[in-house]
Write an enzyme that holds these catalytic residues in place. Sequence first.
Site, mmCIF file in Angstrom:
data_model
loop_
_atom_site.group_PDB
_atom_site.id
_atom_site.type_symbol
_atom_site.label_atom_id
_atom_site.label_comp_id
_atom_site.label_asym_id
_atom_site.label_seq_id
_atom_site.Cartn_x
_atom_site.Cartn_y
_atom_site.Cartn_z
ATOM 1 N N GLU A 185 2.496 5.510 -22.825
ATOM 2 C CA GLU A 185 2.254 6.029 -24.158
ATOM 3 C C GLU A 185 3.559 5.972 -24.931
ATOM 4 O O GLU A 185 4.637 5.952 -24.351
ATOM 5 C CB GLU A 185 1.780 7.492 -24.103
ATOM 6 C CG GLU A 185 0.546 7.724 -23.288
ATOM 7 C CD GLU A 185 -0.709 7.126 -23.893
ATOM 8 O OE1 GLU A 185 -0.670 6.622 -25.025
ATOM 9 O OE2 GLU A 185 -1.737 7.144 -23.212
ATOM 10 N N ASP A 186 3.440 6.020 -26.228
ATOM 11 C CA ASP A 186 4.627 6.171 -27.041
ATOM 12 C C ASP A 186 5.138 7.600 -26.876
ATOM 13 O O ASP A 186 4.404 8.498 -26.478
ATOM 14 C CB ASP A 186 4.317 5.890 -28.506
ATOM 15 C CG ASP A 186 3.996 4.417 -28.739
ATOM 16 O OD1 ASP A 186 4.525 3.580 -27.987
ATOM 17 O OD2 ASP A 186 3.233 4.123 -29.658
ATOM 18 N N MET A 187 6.385 7.820 -27.232
ATOM 19 C CA MET A 187 6.990 9.134 -27.037
ATOM 20 C C MET A 187 6.280 10.235 -27.816
ATOM 21 O O MET A 187 6.312 11.388 -27.421
ATOM 22 C CB MET A 187 8.462 9.086 -27.450
ATOM 23 C CG MET A 187 9.306 8.278 -26.501
ATOM 24 S SD MET A 187 10.998 8.081 -27.059
ATOM 25 C CE MET A 187 11.485 9.768 -27.320
ATOM 26 N N LYS B 154 -2.681 4.110 -32.250
ATOM 27 C CA LYS B 154 -1.974 4.353 -33.506
ATOM 28 C C LYS B 154 -2.114 3.148 -34.435
ATOM 29 O O LYS B 154 -2.294 3.304 -35.642
ATOM 30 C CB LYS B 154 -0.496 4.659 -33.263
ATOM 31 C CG LYS B 154 -0.280 6.001 -32.590
ATOM 32 C CD LYS B 154 1.166 6.453 -32.601
ATOM 33 C CE LYS B 154 2.132 5.441 -32.117
ATOM 34 N NZ LYS B 154 3.512 5.927 -32.041
#
Length: 184
Positions: free
Chosen positions: A8-10, A157
């Site tokens: 995942e992104d941060m 996203k």
Amino acid sequence: KFHASGREDMDVRIAAVWGGVGAGRPFVLEIVDAHRVPTARELAGSVQTINGGADAPASHLELTGTTAFATLQAWTEDKVKHYRFLCWSSEKQTQPSLDATLRKDVSTSIVQATSVRVMHWRAACDRKWEVLRMEPKSLGGQWFRLAISTRAGTHVKKFVHGDLGRTVPSFGEMLGLQGCGYRR
């Protein structure tokens, strides 16, 4: 070597699911050229060390066989992921307008071009993904919450904001918006 079941992104938390709190992300920690095998007590102590002020606590550690990584990868392939976004649109969104545009339990096929961020190591091509469910909730004015379920691999996203036309259709495009963003 650290192997997680996806990534995942941060700014994405793993806690949001359709009716409760997620259990986190399983991982395999591969110890190369180990001099000895840790005991159950040492593994339990490692969990306490990890959890001592950690932003990403561990629930438990256990010894596994050599097939653990393959099992982890196979499990990830068929996984359904659940996300919630706080969204802002360029136009006012009412619950009736959101409901009229989106059918909650109807699967939507999307095409996503390879992200510019990963083009140096992944082939540039279009990949087909599936958004399984979308549930928008108007919060008043231009703000709304979006809960979605997707197949593993979907860049959620980028689906919300469109990634400069690299995701077709995007959520904003489905609503006919000029601008649609998310907030972490």
